[in-house]
Design a protein around this motif. Structure first.
Motif, short mmCIF file in Angstrom:
data_model
loop_
_atom_site.label_atom_id
_atom_site.label_comp_id
_atom_site.label_asym_id
_atom_site.label_seq_id
_atom_site.Cartn_x
_atom_site.Cartn_y
_atom_site.Cartn_z
N LEU A 63 40.36 33.34 32.32
CA LEU A 63 40.89 33.88 33.58
C LEU A 63 41.12 35.38 33.48
O LEU A 63 40.86 36.12 34.44
CB LEU A 63 42.18 33.16 33.96
N VAL A 64 41.60 35.85 32.35
CA VAL A 64 41.79 37.30 32.17
C VAL A 64 40.45 38.01 32.23
O VAL A 64 40.30 39.05 32.88
CB VAL A 64 42.52 37.58 30.84
N LEU A 65 39.43 37.47 31.58
CA LEU A 65 38.09 38.07 31.62
C LEU A 65 37.53 38.07 33.04
O LEU A 65 36.89 39.03 33.47
CB LEU A 65 37.15 37.34 30.67
N LEU A 66 37.77 36.99 33.78
CA LEU A 66 37.29 36.91 35.16
C LEU A 66 37.93 38.01 36.00
O LEU A 66 37.25 38.69 36.78
CB LEU A 66 37.61 35.53 35.74
N THR A 102 36.05 45.41 37.71
CA THR A 102 35.13 46.44 37.24
C THR A 102 33.73 46.35 37.86
O THR A 102 33.00 47.34 37.84
CB THR A 102 35.00 46.39 35.71
N ALA A 103 33.33 45.22 38.40
CA ALA A 103 31.97 45.08 38.95
C ALA A 103 31.69 46.06 40.08
O ALA A 103 30.63 46.70 40.09
CB ALA A 103 31.73 43.65 39.38
N PRO A 104 32.58 46.24 41.07
CA PRO A 104 32.27 47.22 42.12
C PRO A 104 32.21 48.66 41.59
O PRO A 104 31.46 49.48 42.11
CB PRO A 104 33.43 47.08 43.11
#
Length: 157
Positions: free
Chosen positions: A40-43, A49-51
């Motif tokens: 969940l933390v990685l998600l 960070t993706a945008p």
């Protein structure tokens, strides 16, 4: 050979200790709670960070009006009511006026779509005649507009 308590030794994970009648066996289940927490933390990190990664390169692009995309596809609305009266973009027209205006629309853009709305009591021949007028004018993209069926009403209890 003696009966009673036996020593299981290190083969069963007892560590050389004798397991008594009330001793518990070691748990072999995997605790997945820490794994779920890490995922969940990685998600959350990837969602944030993706945008930022998509727009990481700053460019000052040149501007031109040559390749502007069309904002909306062009279409004309052709309607026939129950009495057989023809409307083009909600204005009553005769067959001759319809042919002229459709030719004008085709001259503006060959990709103009005709959205045909016909009352369900209109004879099929009238609809086919209107399609022929649009086709002769140079408009080959014809879409039939319908309404979705209403969901069946459940009787009150």
């Amino acid at each position: 050979m003696a009966f009673g308590r036996t020593s299981l030794g290190s083969a069963t994970g007892g560590g050389g200790r004798a397991m008594g009648a009330g001793a518990q066996r070691p748990l072999s289940d995997i605790n997945v709670t820490p794994l779920v927490d890490v995922m969940l933390v990685l998600l959350v990190i990837f969602i944030i960070t993706a945008p930022l990664m998509a727009s990481s390169i700053k460019l000052d692009l040149p501007q031109t009006d040559a390749g502007q995309p069309n904002d909306a596809p062009k279409f004309v609305s052709l309607s026939v009511d129950a009495s057989g009266k023809v409307f083009l973009n909600d204005k009553a027209v005769t067959d001759e006026e319809l042919a002229q205006q459709l030719e004008k629309a085709a001259a503006d853009s060959k990709d103009t779509e005709v959205q045909l709305r016909a009352d369900q009591t209109v004879p099929y021949g009238k609809v086919v005649a209107l399609m022929g007028i649009a086709n002769k004018a140079g408009l080959s993209r014809i879409g039939f507009v319908t309404e979705a069926e209403a969901a069946p009403q459940k009787p009150p209890r």
